[in-house]
Design a protein around this motif. Structure first.
Motif, short mmCIF file in Angstrom:
data_model
loop_
_atom_site.label_atom_id
_atom_site.label_comp_id
_atom_site.label_asym_id
_atom_site.label_seq_id
_atom_site.Cartn_x
_atom_site.Cartn_y
_atom_site.Cartn_z
N PRO A 67 -7.09 2.80 -4.36
CA PRO A 67 -6.22 1.82 -3.72
C PRO A 67 -4.78 2.31 -3.82
O PRO A 67 -4.07 1.98 -4.77
N ILE A 68 -4.38 3.08 -2.85
CA ILE A 68 -3.13 3.85 -2.94
C ILE A 68 -1.93 2.99 -3.27
O ILE A 68 -1.07 3.37 -4.06
N LYS A 69 -1.87 1.82 -2.69
CA LYS A 69 -0.66 1.01 -2.88
C LYS A 69 -0.54 0.49 -4.31
O LYS A 69 0.50 -0.03 -4.70
N TRP A 70 -1.61 0.62 -5.07
CA TRP A 70 -1.58 0.13 -6.45
C TRP A 70 -1.55 1.24 -7.48
O TRP A 70 -1.32 0.99 -8.64
N VAL A 71 -1.84 2.42 -7.04
CA VAL A 71 -2.01 3.50 -8.00
C VAL A 71 -0.74 4.33 -8.09
O VAL A 71 -0.09 4.61 -7.09
N SER A 72 -0.42 4.71 -9.30
CA SER A 72 0.82 5.46 -9.50
C SER A 72 0.70 6.83 -8.87
O SER A 72 -0.39 7.39 -8.78
N PRO A 73 1.82 7.37 -8.43
CA PRO A 73 1.77 8.65 -7.72
C PRO A 73 1.14 9.76 -8.55
O PRO A 73 0.36 10.55 -8.02
N GLU A 74 1.46 9.81 -9.83
CA GLU A 74 0.91 10.92 -10.62
C GLU A 74 -0.60 10.77 -10.77
O GLU A 74 -1.32 11.76 -10.86
N VAL A 113 3.19 4.93 2.20
CA VAL A 113 3.52 4.52 0.84
C VAL A 113 3.50 5.72 -0.09
O VAL A 113 4.42 5.94 -0.87
N LEU A 114 2.44 6.49 0.03
CA LEU A 114 2.31 7.66 -0.84
C LEU A 114 3.51 8.59 -0.68
O LEU A 114 4.11 9.06 -1.65
N GLN A 115 3.89 8.81 0.55
CA GLN A 115 4.99 9.73 0.78
C GLN A 115 6.32 9.16 0.30
O GLN A 115 7.09 9.82 -0.38
N ARG A 116 6.55 7.90 0.66
CA ARG A 116 7.87 7.35 0.35
C ARG A 116 8.04 7.05 -1.14
O ARG A 116 9.13 7.21 -1.68
N VAL A 117 6.99 6.63 -1.77
CA VAL A 117 7.09 6.35 -3.21
C VAL A 117 7.42 7.64 -3.98
O VAL A 117 8.18 7.63 -4.94
N GLN A 118 6.85 8.71 -3.50
CA GLN A 118 7.13 9.97 -4.18
C GLN A 118 8.57 10.43 -4.01
O GLN A 118 9.08 11.22 -4.80
N ASN A 144 8.44 8.72 -14.21
CA ASN A 144 7.88 9.36 -15.40
C ASN A 144 7.00 8.35 -16.15
O ASN A 144 7.50 7.35 -16.65
N PRO A 145 5.71 8.62 -16.23
CA PRO A 145 4.81 7.66 -16.86
C PRO A 145 5.24 7.29 -18.27
O PRO A 145 5.06 6.14 -18.70
N LEU A 146 5.80 8.25 -18.97
CA LEU A 146 6.16 7.98 -20.36
C LEU A 146 7.39 7.08 -20.48
O LEU A 146 7.67 6.54 -21.54
N PRO A 284 1.74 20.17 -8.97
CA PRO A 284 2.23 19.49 -10.16
C PRO A 284 3.14 18.32 -9.78
O PRO A 284 3.82 18.36 -8.76
N ILE A 285 3.10 17.30 -10.61
CA ILE A 285 3.87 16.09 -10.28
C ILE A 285 5.35 16.40 -10.23
O ILE A 285 6.06 15.92 -9.36
#
Lengths: 372, 121
Positions: A67-74, A113-118, A144-146, A284-285
């Protein structure tokens, strides 16, 4: 960054945590208070220590629907799902809640979404959303996930805000009791970002609409039969509904297609370590610019039930002779790439109806024997 | 009737069907993995998982889950009016969900046992 244990990856299989508003359920407690529960969080929240810090990660197999709109880009790019990628999803859930159930990233396709969020795009503040909570969302959506908060941190922030709202309401109420014309004061003590129209109704708003309890069943796509003892001999506990009684059609569609796809993928690539493969497969992210994968790798399923999903294929995946139905779906997927937004809108209204009309499978005969 | 009442458990559950595993090992493993995770989770803000039911005729598998009496939060919110909804209520919803997620995220240890729990087989 993450060392991957193949054994775990194999056990965990693919699937991702499916934290989204559609998977939050409402129950009513005995005291009448409503309770939100996280339900049906998808396959396998099992994680494992990656031996490389505190992050728990699980790795999916080669192919999955996300579910792309919910999943983090990395997580999309690496297919590593961690608690921190769940936190991102929770940020989207927050946005959904304060947008009163509006679909996230309105008017944007999953691909956009995938493109713009990145490239740094984030959703704007919903009208009802207090400033501190919007800040929390943005933290959940940190690149950054951390740097994202933990769920504990999210909870603490929400709790602080919840308490401050209650304090304000109590103050407003006490002022109102001593001063007849209090609407302006109530407005001042309310969170600043709230529209004034709703501020004045805060105190007077009904607790909950009655419609849910009275006028209709809670959800058209669900079914439950309150079984009384007199007719309970053949079906003491259960009533079988369509694929997922607690889920809207969108999610159940996800699971079905998911398992079908993953099985095919397993046949194609079972002999290779899934984790390494997926790592090799994606940029790589933190690589230069935006490593959006080519159009051939990302397919937006056109099936109405899969409007939320993005289908990531392994680059090396061989074309499998799929069932005819699948081939047709794939065709729609490709055709639908550019107008997927319209499809989504259509799906929006169509799916619940489809779910409602879908005849539930007949209750399994002799169900009782399994439950005695 | 009264006698029956004392013997019955009145429990609404939701069923989530995992379509015909059809003997496919992978599908079965996934199903087992999910069941194995879910069965260990107990929290007020997590939908309770009771067990697994296998329809021997169709080979379909079902997760039996706690029935959420009021349906989905999404549906409730979409039926709400922006004029009448209370922000504190929305924060409360978010807080509930966060509570459940804290539990999930801090759940230890993430051990995998492979078995399918079949209720009263």
């Amino acid at each position: 960054m993450n060392h991957v244990h193949e054994a775990h990856a194999e056990v965990v299989g693919d699937g991702c945590s499916d934290l989204a508003l559609r998977n939050l359920l409402l129950t009513k407690q005995q005291d009448g208070r409503w309770l939100v529960k996280v339900g049906d969080f998808g396959l396998s929240r099992i994680t494992h220590n990656d031996g490389d810090g505190d992050e728990q990660v699980y790795v999916t197999a080669h192919q999955l629907l996300l579910p792309i709109k919910w999943v983090s880009p990395e997580a999309i790019m690496t297919r590593h799902f961690s608690t921190r990628s769940d936190v991102w999803s929770f940020g989207v859930v927050l946005w959904e809640i304060f947008s009163l159930g509006q679909s996230p990233y309105p008017h944007m396709s999953a691909r956009e979404v995938l493109q713009r969020v990145q490239t740094g795009y984030r959703m704007s503040q919903p009208n009802l959303c207090p400033e501190p909570i919007y800040r929390l969302m943005l933290e959940c959506w940190h690149e950054n996930p951390l740097r994202r908060p933990s769920f504990r941190g999210v909870y603490d922030a929400l709790l602080r805000h919840y308490e401050s709202i209650q304090q304000q309401q109590q103050q407003a109420a006490s002022v109102a009791s001593t001063q007849p014309s209090s609407s302006s004061i109530a407005a001042e003590s309310a969170p600043p970002s709230m529209p004034s129209a709703s501020v004045t109704t805060v105190a007077a708003a009904p607790q909950y609409p009655e419609y849910l309890a009275d006028s209709e069943s809670p959800d058209a796509s669900t079914s439950a039969v309150p079984v009384t003892s007199s007719d309970s001999e053949s079906l003491p506990l259960l009533s079988v509904s369509s694929d997922s009684a607690t889920l809207p059609a969108t999610s159940s569609g996800y699971y079905e297609q998911h398992s079908a796809q993953s099985t095919a993928a397993a046949e194609a690539t079972d002999d290779k370590p899934p984790a390494n493969k997926s790592l090799d497969a994606v940029a790589p992210i933190n690589g230069p610019s935006t490593p959006v994968r080519s159009a051939g790798d990302c397919i937006v399923p056109g099936d109405d039930n899969d409007k939320y999903l993005f289908h990531l294929q392994s680059p090396t995946k061989q074309e499998q002779p799929q069932q005819r139905e699948e081939a047709e779906v794939a065709k729609v997927k490709l055709d639908g790439l550019h107008d997927s937004e319209h499809k989504s809108e259509a799906a929006e209204s169509a799916s619940p109806i489809v779910a409602a009309e879908e005849p539930p499978p007949p209750p399994p005969p002799q169900q009782q024997q399994y439950y005695e | 009737m009264a006698g029956l009442l004392t013997q019955s458990i009145h429990l609404l559950v939701a069923l989530k069907r995992i379509k015909d595993a059809n003997g496919q090992d992978k599908a079965l493993r996934e199903f087992e993995a999910e069941a194995t995770v879910l069965i260990r989770l107990r929290h007020p803000h997590i939908v309770t998982f009771f067990g697994v039911y296998v329809d021997k005729d169709t080979n379909d598998r079902y997760l039996t889950l706690e029935w959420a009496s009021e349906g989905s939060l999404e549906r409730y919110l979409r039926a709400s009016s922006i004029m009448s909804v209370k922000v504190s209520e929305l924060v409360g919803f978010a807080l509930d969900a966060a509570r459940g997620m804290v539990y999930l995220s801090e759940y230890e240890p993430p051990v995998v046992h492979r078995y399918v729990l079949v209720l009263a087989r």
